[in-house]
Write a protein that holds these residues in place. Sequence first.
Motif, short mmCIF file in Angstrom:
data_model
loop_
_atom_site.label_atom_id
_atom_site.label_comp_id
_atom_site.label_asym_id
_atom_site.label_seq_id
_atom_site.Cartn_x
_atom_site.Cartn_y
_atom_site.Cartn_z
N ASP A 237 53.36 42.58 40.12
CA ASP A 237 51.96 42.68 39.72
C ASP A 237 51.32 41.31 39.64
O ASP A 237 51.95 40.27 39.86
CB ASP A 237 51.81 43.44 38.41
CG ASP A 237 52.48 42.74 37.22
OD1 ASP A 237 52.87 41.55 37.36
OD2 ASP A 237 52.61 43.36 36.16
N GLU A 238 50.03 41.33 39.29
CA GLU A 238 49.26 40.08 39.24
C GLU A 238 49.70 39.16 38.10
O GLU A 238 49.53 37.94 38.18
CB GLU A 238 47.77 40.38 39.13
CG GLU A 238 47.34 41.16 37.90
CD GLU A 238 47.35 42.66 38.10
OE1 GLU A 238 46.59 43.36 37.39
OE2 GLU A 238 48.13 43.15 38.95
N SER B 144 50.52 38.00 50.97
CA SER B 144 49.66 39.15 50.80
C SER B 144 49.72 39.98 52.07
O SER B 144 50.69 39.91 52.82
CB SER B 144 48.23 38.70 50.45
OG SER B 144 47.42 39.82 50.11
N ASP C 214 46.07 51.95 46.39
CA ASP C 214 46.62 51.21 45.26
C ASP C 214 47.33 49.93 45.71
O ASP C 214 47.23 48.89 45.05
CB ASP C 214 47.60 52.09 44.47
CG ASP C 214 46.90 53.20 43.71
OD1 ASP C 214 45.67 53.10 43.51
OD2 ASP C 214 47.58 54.18 43.34
N ARG D 221 44.78 47.23 46.72
CA ARG D 221 44.05 46.74 45.54
C ARG D 221 44.93 45.87 44.66
O ARG D 221 44.47 44.88 44.09
CB ARG D 221 43.50 47.93 44.75
CG ARG D 221 42.34 48.63 45.44
CD ARG D 221 41.87 49.85 44.67
NE ARG D 221 40.67 50.42 45.25
CZ ARG D 221 40.12 51.57 44.86
NH1 ARG D 221 40.68 52.25 43.85
NH2 ARG D 221 39.02 52.02 45.44
N ARG D 222 46.21 46.23 44.55
CA ARG D 222 47.13 45.39 43.77
C ARG D 222 47.29 44.02 44.41
O ARG D 222 47.31 42.99 43.72
CB ARG D 222 48.48 46.07 43.61
CG ARG D 222 49.52 45.20 42.91
CD ARG D 222 50.72 46.00 42.46
NE ARG D 222 51.32 46.75 43.53
CZ ARG D 222 52.14 46.23 44.45
NH1 ARG D 222 52.44 44.94 44.40
NH2 ARG D 222 52.67 47.00 45.38
N ARG E 21 44.34 41.89 43.54
CA ARG E 21 44.45 41.32 42.20
C ARG E 21 45.43 40.16 42.17
O ARG E 21 45.20 39.15 41.49
CB ARG E 21 44.87 42.41 41.20
CG ARG E 21 43.84 43.52 41.01
CD ARG E 21 44.15 44.38 39.79
NE ARG E 21 45.46 45.03 39.89
CZ ARG E 21 45.65 46.23 40.43
NH1 ARG E 21 44.64 46.89 40.97
NH2 ARG E 21 46.86 46.77 40.45
N CYS E 22 46.53 40.29 42.91
CA CYS E 22 47.50 39.20 42.96
C CYS E 22 46.91 37.97 43.64
O CYS E 22 47.11 36.83 43.19
CB CYS E 22 48.76 39.66 43.70
SG CYS E 22 49.79 40.81 42.78
N ASP F 15 43.83 37.04 43.70
CA ASP F 15 42.89 36.42 42.76
C ASP F 15 43.63 35.67 41.65
O ASP F 15 43.22 34.57 41.26
CB ASP F 15 41.97 37.48 42.17
CG ASP F 15 40.99 38.05 43.19
OD1 ASP F 15 40.82 37.43 44.26
OD2 ASP F 15 40.41 39.12 42.91
N ALA F 16 44.70 36.26 41.15
CA ALA F 16 45.46 35.62 40.07
C ALA F 16 46.10 34.32 40.55
O ALA F 16 46.10 33.31 39.84
CB ALA F 16 46.53 36.58 39.54
#
Length: 248
Positions: A62-63, A84, A108, A111-112, A115-116, A118-119
């Motif tokens: 996860d992120e 990614s 999903d 989208r995950r 988020r990763c 961006d993190a």
Amino acid sequence: MRLLLTGLNGTLAPRVAEAATAAGWTVRSWDRRAVPPEDPAVVQAWLRAERPDAIAHLATGDEAWAGLLAHHAAAAGLPLVFTSTAMVFDAEPDGPHRPGDVRTARDDYGRRKIRCEDAVLAAHPQASVLRIGWQIDPERSGNNMLMQLDDWQARDGEVAASTAWRPACSFMTDTAAAIVGLLARPSPGVVHLDSNAAEGHTFAAVVHALRRRFDRRHWRVREHVGYVHDQRLIDGLAVPPLSARLPL
């Protein structure tokens, strides 16, 4: 030079480990049982003890994990490559997709990965977020196009191949070499890698080429137009084109 590489139980990371070792890196893996990513204190203590010179984050996660690794790499001034996916882009609007395009994933997984991404870049703006497509390898199990097509044939009695889909895809050895190159010569921000970017072969053409190249004469290929998407990742790294690996 010590490379911390996550995902060594997966599909692509073992190829990266081979390429990194050949380039003179000492590869260190991450054991999630001993160092759970959900425990930031344990993670930070372990990273300080390991003292890697670079990090390649290929594992599924996860992120929070991605951001934690990026934060450590930024604080220590280390190069970081996070893999990614082309799946951050939906088929609408259609591609080919550039690094700065709006990410439109609806599923999903995509989208995950958004988020990763961006993190990672929020914690470490000098990191490389490497978007890749479907990977091809004659041996590796897991999310490998060749093995997935074998599974489709076994499951469905055919390989359904769209003539209206231009996939992002590359051979794993080329992707692994590019990741090791990014660790040595970082390219900050989002980077695309796609061996089909310039040539734009359809999925059906790639399937037929794989069938010939790897002697999959038992595949029953059924062409269709049920999935329409130019998924190619353009404006990216220079990598060998698919035609260098396949008789397209």
